[in-house]
Design a protein around this motif. Sequence first.
Motif, PDB file in Angstrom:
ATOM      1  N   TRP A  19      21.237  86.226  38.072  1.00 42.85           N
ATOM      2  CA  TRP A  19      21.323  87.273  36.847  1.00 42.85           C
ATOM      3  C   TRP A  19      19.807  87.660  36.765  1.00 42.85           C
ATOM      4  N   CYS A  20      19.859  89.228  36.189  1.00 43.29           N
ATOM      5  CA  CYS A  20      18.749  89.854  35.817  1.00 43.29           C
ATOM      6  C   CYS A  20      17.529  89.837  36.969  1.00 43.29           C
ATOM      7  N   GLY A  21      17.834  89.227  38.035  1.00 43.36           N
ATOM      8  CA  GLY A  21      16.817  89.326  39.309  1.00 43.36           C
ATOM      9  C   GLY A  21      15.625  88.429  38.928  1.00 43.36           C
ATOM     10  N   LYS A  22      16.061  87.166  38.068  1.00 46.75           N
ATOM     11  CA  LYS A  22      14.723  86.439  37.637  1.00 46.75           C
ATOM     12  C   LYS A  22      14.606  85.234  38.397  1.00 46.75           C
ATOM     13  N   GLY A  23      15.973  84.857  39.156  1.00 43.97           N
ATOM     14  CA  GLY A  23      15.852  83.667  40.206  1.00 43.97           C
ATOM     15  C   GLY A  23      15.649  82.494  39.069  1.00 43.97           C
ATOM     16  N   ASP A  24      16.158  82.338  37.935  1.00 44.43           N
ATOM     17  CA  ASP A  24      15.920  81.192  36.959  1.00 44.43           C
ATOM     18  C   ASP A  24      16.915  80.267  36.757  1.00 44.43           C
ATOM     19  N   CYS A  25      17.783  80.103  37.733  1.00 43.28           N
ATOM     20  CA  CYS A  25      18.601  78.964  37.812  1.00 43.28           C
ATOM     21  C   CYS A  25      19.554  78.949  36.592  1.00 43.28           C
ATOM     22  N   ARG A  26      20.366  79.918  36.352  1.00 46.45           N
ATOM     23  CA  ARG A  26      21.231  79.605  35.032  1.00 46.45           C
ATOM     24  C   ARG A  26      22.634  79.781  35.570  1.00 46.45           C
ATOM     25  N   HIS A  27      22.926  79.481  36.497  1.00 48.30           N
ATOM     26  CA  HIS A  27      24.556  79.686  36.988  1.00 48.30           C
ATOM     27  C   HIS A  27      24.742  79.020  38.113  1.00 48.30           C
ATOM     28  N   ALA A  28      26.098  78.272  38.145  1.00 54.60           N
ATOM     29  CA  ALA A  28      26.480  77.476  39.344  1.00 54.60           C
ATOM     30  C   ALA A  28      27.839  77.703  39.339  1.00 54.60           C
ATOM     31  N   ARG A  29      28.376  78.063  40.373  1.00 58.87           N
ATOM     32  CA  ARG A  29      29.986  78.112  40.485  1.00 58.87           C
ATOM     33  C   ARG A  29      30.486  77.687  41.666  1.00 58.87           C
ATOM     34  N   VAL A  30      31.620  76.903  41.598  1.00 60.14           N
ATOM     35  CA  VAL A  30      32.522  76.120  42.605  1.00 60.14           C
ATOM     36  C   VAL A  30      33.953  76.395  42.262  1.00 60.14           C
ATOM     37  N   VAL A  31      34.703  76.184  43.607  1.00 60.46           N
ATOM     38  CA  VAL A  31      36.248  76.409  43.328  1.00 60.46           C
ATOM     39  C   VAL A  31      36.828  74.979  43.497  1.00 60.46           C
ATOM     40  N   LEU A  32      37.609  74.496  42.428  1.00 62.63           N
ATOM     41  CA  LEU A  32      37.945  73.103  42.426  1.00 62.63           C
ATOM     42  C   LEU A  32      39.402  73.235  42.961  1.00 62.63           C
ATOM     43  N   PRO A  33      40.154  72.157  43.401  1.00 59.66           N
ATOM     44  CA  PRO A  33      41.488  72.159  43.864  1.00 59.66           C
ATOM     45  C   PRO A  33      42.361  72.967  43.240  1.00 59.66           C
ATOM     46  N   GLY A  34      43.210  73.677  43.696  1.00 57.85           N
ATOM     47  CA  GLY A  34      44.491  74.542  43.053  1.00 57.85           C
ATOM     48  C   GLY A  34      43.811  76.093  42.854  1.00 57.85           C
ATOM     49  N   ASP A  35      42.691  76.421  43.502  1.00 58.65           N
ATOM     50  CA  ASP A  35      41.872  77.523  43.609  1.00 58.65           C
ATOM     51  C   ASP A  35      41.501  78.015  42.055  1.00 58.65           C
ATOM     52  N   VAL A  36      40.924  76.773  41.538  1.00 58.76           N
ATOM     53  CA  VAL A  36      40.454  77.095  39.954  1.00 58.76           C
ATOM     54  C   VAL A  36      38.985  77.437  40.056  1.00 58.76           C
ATOM     55  N   GLU A  37      38.556  78.551  39.838  1.00 53.18           N
ATOM     56  CA  GLU A  37      37.016  78.925  39.857  1.00 53.18           C
ATOM     57  C   GLU A  37      36.647  78.394  38.531  1.00 53.18           C
ATOM     58  N   LEU A  38      35.486  77.598  38.862  1.00 51.13           N
ATOM     59  CA  LEU A  38      34.531  77.023  37.653  1.00 51.13           C
ATOM     60  C   LEU A  38      33.129  77.790  37.678  1.00 51.13           C
ATOM     61  N   HIS A  39      32.821  78.360  36.505  1.00 43.38           N
ATOM     62  CA  HIS A  39      31.494  78.952  36.091  1.00 43.38           C
ATOM     63  C   HIS A  39      30.578  77.896  35.372  1.00 43.38           C
ATOM     64  N   ASN A  40      29.247  77.709  35.629  1.00 43.99           N
ATOM     65  CA  ASN A  40      28.496  76.732  34.709  1.00 43.99           C
ATOM     66  C   ASN A  40      27.442  78.040  34.241  1.00 43.99           C
ATOM     67  N   PHE A  41      27.173  78.140  33.006  1.00 44.13           N
ATOM     68  CA  PHE A  41      26.355  79.093  32.572  1.00 44.13           C
ATOM     69  C   PHE A  41      25.278  78.532  31.777  1.00 44.13           C
ATOM     70  N   TYR A  42      24.131  78.881  31.924  1.00 45.25           N
ATOM     71  CA  TYR A  42      23.156  78.717  30.774  1.00 45.25           C
ATOM     72  C   TYR A  42      22.586  80.050  30.196  1.00 45.25           C
ATOM     73  N   VAL A  43      22.991  80.489  29.268  1.00 46.98           N
ATOM     74  CA  VAL A  43      22.572  81.962  28.774  1.00 46.98           C
ATOM     75  C   VAL A  43      21.234  81.995  28.149  1.00 46.98           C
ATOM     76  N   PRO A  44      20.500  82.690  28.338  1.00 42.46           N
ATOM     77  CA  PRO A  44      18.997  82.715  27.718  1.00 42.46           C
ATOM     78  C   PRO A  44      18.984  82.492  26.200  1.00 42.46           C
ATOM     79  N   ALA A  45      18.204  81.626  25.650  1.00 42.47           N
ATOM     80  CA  ALA A  45      18.185  81.454  24.252  1.00 42.47           C
ATOM     81  C   ALA A  45      17.695  82.822  23.624  1.00 42.47           C
ATOM     82  N   GLY A  46      16.802  83.493  23.961  1.00 45.45           N
ATOM     83  CA  GLY A  46      16.354  84.738  23.147  1.00 45.45           C
ATOM     84  C   GLY A  46      15.384  84.864  22.248  1.00 45.45           C
ATOM     85  N   GLY A  47      14.626  83.657  22.074  1.00 42.80           N
ATOM     86  CA  GLY A  47      13.519  83.490  21.555  1.00 42.80           C
ATOM     87  C   GLY A  47      13.845  83.753  19.893  1.00 42.80           C
TER      88      GLY A  47
END
Length: 266
Positions: A82-110
């Motif tokens: 995201w945003c081309g920053k390479g700052d490790c804020r997202h992981a995604r996997v596909v669980l059994p039953g073809d359930v896609e799981l997104h794990n996000f850490y959105v920037p705090a924003g100062g």
Amino acid sequence: MRVATWNINSLRLRLDLLRRLVQQEGPDVICLQEIKVEDSLFPLADLHALGYPHVRFHGMKGYNGVATLSKLPFRELDPTDWCGKGDCRHARVVLPGDVELHNFYVPAGGDIPDPAANAKFAHKLQFLDEMRDHFAAAPRAGGSAKGKAILVGDLNIAPLEEDVWSHKQLLSVVSHTPIEVEKLAAVQQAGKWVDAVRQVTPPPVKLYSWWSYRSADWTKNDRGRRLDHIWVTPSLAKRVRHATILKDMRGWTQPSDHVAVIVDLD
């Protein structure tokens, strides 16, 4: 399936608290944010010992980073940069039953809610725009082929008036400003996401998942914000059986400033 999300604020520092969470709640899947550990030092053996043989981690030294722990096998997908920053804020996997799981850490924003004066806030708004565009372009809601997806994480926004201790006083405070709320709503609409926690406990009940370290006694005035979320696509929304925010975790020894959020899916 019990899914938990928690901004742990340093995985290695709070391994004992993670162990306590596992013993107390027994989640099938745990999504962690702000793990603050580079991949070469990631404590994989410790997480296997907790009963999670399947672990996807995407970390960096000192800050950010996400990890997904699962008792169930999953297929790993490449995280989006995201945003081309390479700052490790997202992981995604596909669980059994073809359930896609997104794990996000959105920037705090100062601290300053002005993108012209605050590069961190500009980054946060760009991140949300890219999330919106990503899910809007997906073939089905949530980006999953069959429309079954879960999005969790520290989204660093409390969207509803009942998600903060004082709507009026926090309107100009980063995490509850109108522009952030508007952009988060656009992300939600783009993916047809359903807020699982608010489906179970709708307003006017107040719910918080974060209390500042700056407060000498966080329990005294209970000035919290609901920054941590679990969203599901409509096909899974009807399968939500339980949702809770583990407020007591904020009182554990050497706690994170966030507590875990848990949703049970049938």
